[in-house]
Design a protein around this motif. Structure first.
Motif, PDB file in Angstrom:
ATOM      1  N   UNK A 148       6.737 -25.303  -6.513  1.00 40.11           N
ATOM      2  CA  UNK A 148       5.683 -25.399  -7.518  1.00 40.11           C
ATOM      3  C   UNK A 148       4.361 -24.877  -6.958  1.00 40.11           C
ATOM      4  N   UNK A 149       4.016 -25.302  -5.729  1.00 40.49           N
ATOM      5  CA  UNK A 149       2.716 -24.955  -5.149  1.00 40.49           C
ATOM      6  C   UNK A 149       2.537 -23.452  -4.978  1.00 40.49           C
ATOM      7  N   UNK A 150       3.603 -22.749  -4.621  1.00 42.01           N
ATOM      8  CA  UNK A 150       3.465 -21.309  -4.368  1.00 42.01           C
ATOM      9  C   UNK A 150       3.645 -20.475  -5.634  1.00 42.01           C
ATOM     10  N   UNK A 151       4.155 -21.089  -6.701  1.00 41.95           N
ATOM     11  CA  UNK A 151       4.421 -20.322  -7.927  1.00 41.95           C
ATOM     12  C   UNK A 151       3.589 -20.754  -9.125  1.00 41.95           C
ATOM     13  N   UNK A 152       2.809 -21.815  -8.999  1.00 44.28           N
ATOM     14  CA  UNK A 152       2.049 -22.340 -10.142  1.00 44.28           C
ATOM     15  C   UNK A 152       1.121 -21.280 -10.722  1.00 44.28           C
ATOM     16  N   UNK A 153       1.076 -21.219 -12.053  1.00 38.64           N
ATOM     17  CA  UNK A 153       0.213 -20.261 -12.755  1.00 38.64           C
ATOM     18  C   UNK A 153      -0.501 -20.980 -13.900  1.00 38.64           C
ATOM     19  N   UNK A 154      -1.521 -21.778 -13.573  1.00 41.61           N
ATOM     20  CA  UNK A 154      -2.246 -22.497 -14.629  1.00 41.61           C
ATOM     21  C   UNK A 154      -2.806 -21.540 -15.681  1.00 41.61           C
ATOM     22  N   UNK A 155      -2.619 -21.901 -16.935  1.00 40.80           N
ATOM     23  CA  UNK A 155      -3.060 -21.059 -18.028  1.00 40.80           C
ATOM     24  C   UNK A 155      -1.969 -20.170 -18.574  1.00 40.80           C
ATOM     25  N   UNK A 156      -0.956 -19.915 -17.737  1.00 44.53           N
ATOM     26  CA  UNK A 156       0.190 -19.108 -18.172  1.00 44.53           C
ATOM     27  C   UNK A 156       1.468 -19.926 -18.240  1.00 44.53           C
ATOM     28  N   UNK A 157       1.583 -20.916 -17.366  1.00 47.79           N
ATOM     29  CA  UNK A 157       2.779 -21.758 -17.313  1.00 47.79           C
ATOM     30  C   UNK A 157       2.335 -23.196 -17.098  1.00 47.79           C
ATOM     31  N   UNK A 158       2.578 -24.044 -18.085  1.00 46.22           N
ATOM     32  CA  UNK A 158       2.134 -25.426 -18.022  1.00 46.22           C
ATOM     33  C   UNK A 158       3.165 -26.391 -17.471  1.00 46.22           C
ATOM     34  N   UNK A 159       4.240 -25.872 -16.893  1.00 44.62           N
ATOM     35  CA  UNK A 159       5.307 -26.743 -16.405  1.00 44.62           C
ATOM     36  C   UNK A 159       4.892 -27.441 -15.111  1.00 44.62           C
TER      37      UNK A 159
END
Length: 308
Positions: A148-159
């Motif tokens: 999650x930490x290396x792939x998180x994309x706030x604003x594009x993916x809310x998972x």
């Protein structure tokens, strides 16, 4: 502006003093620091004469930088700043810029500000994936946390993630490690110890800070709600605080992470009760649908770290 030499000539006819001034000027202009700074500039003798004070200041400050004692002991007039010579309106002047040490300090401060917290112990904020226990029981949880930490994309993916486990198994430390990894990616996170946060939200109604505080949490790029379910629930907290936060974050695709001693079903049962003693299953189910839809359930196993 009168030149230094012209002014001094009015005060004294001492030829030796004039010679010393001439020699000092010559030495100053021969200094590589000064010479390199003036290279390429259309500087006349009159400009040099009128700008000697600035050149001496430049020389002294840059010599301090050449033998830098460290940012804390910086002897420059403005600690952490070094001058550059500029030519403006046919006059020499100095323009100050942050040195590399000052820039590093400012960057570190900005980095620290990317992790905000409410009621979270300092050791949690210092957690990193390198420091986490590498035991078999937490392997899957650690892997999903890092992913999650290396792939998180706030604003594009809310998972987000929902970390479930017994008391003391290291759920919050995993969240601290996530926050620090996000910081290195310049992603802001907000870690909130949920029971104390909900108590503060009740108090904020009286002091007029409710909207400011709830907006701050709603808009965080990544929100971490630690120990949800440990609070005393009320209909107002569930619907107007937690519900409003999750609704906004769902619409804006901002990830929310949770830690809890309750699994999904147990948390739904907890949210259905109110402090007035009633049961509101439908309202609790609405909250849980948002949580379930926008999180991946992760079980954190292992021994109680706090009993060691």
């Amino acid at each position: 502006m009168e030149s230094i030499q012209s002014a001094l000539k009015q005060w004294t006819k001492d030829n030796k003093l004039e010679q010393r001034l001439h020699d000092a000027r010559k030495t100053l202009l021969a200094d590589p620091l000064v010479n390199n700074a003036l290279e390429g500039e259309p500087v006349t003798d009159d400009i040099l004469d009128q700008g000697l004070i600035k050149l001496y200041e430049f020389q002294k400050e840059r010599q301090n930088c050449e033998s830098c004692p460290g940012l804390a002991a910086c002897p420059n007039m403005m600690k952490g700043y070094q001058p550059e010579i500029i030519l403006t309106r046919r006059a020499l002047d100095l323009e100050y810029h942050s040195c590399s040490l000052k820039k590093n300090e400012e960057n570190a401060r900005k980095q620290r500000q990317l992790i905000k917290s409410l009621y979270v112990p300092r050791d949690i904020l210092d957690a990193t994936f390198e420091k986490l226990d590498r035991d078999h029981e937490r392997e899957e949880a650690s892997r999903k946390a890092l992913a999650f930490a290396v792939n998180a994309m706030p604003g594009s993916d809310g998972q987000g993630l929902y970390f479930y486990g017994r008391f003391g198994v290291g759920k919050t430390h995993l969240m601290g490690a996530i926050a620090n990894e996000l910081r290195d990616r310049n992603i802001e996170s907000y870690i909130v110890y949920t029971p104390d946060f909900f108590r503060e939200m009740k108090q904020s109604i009286g002091d007029g800070t409710f909207q400011e505080k709830i907006d701050m949490v709603k808009r965080a790029q990544v929100l971490i709600l630690d120990d949800i379910g440990a609070e005393t629930i009320s209909g107002w907290i569930r619907d107007d605080v937690l519900g409003a936060i999750l609704q906004h974050r769902m619409l804006e695709k901002l990830p929310t992470l949770f830690t809890s001693n309750y699994d999904y079903d147990e948390l739904e049962e907890h949210l259905a009760y109110s402090e007035r003693g009633g049961i509101e299953e439908l309202k609790a189910k609405r909250i849980m649908e948002r949580i379930k839809h926008f999180t991946t359930f992760v079980t954190v196993d292992g021994a109680n770290r706090r009993s060691r």
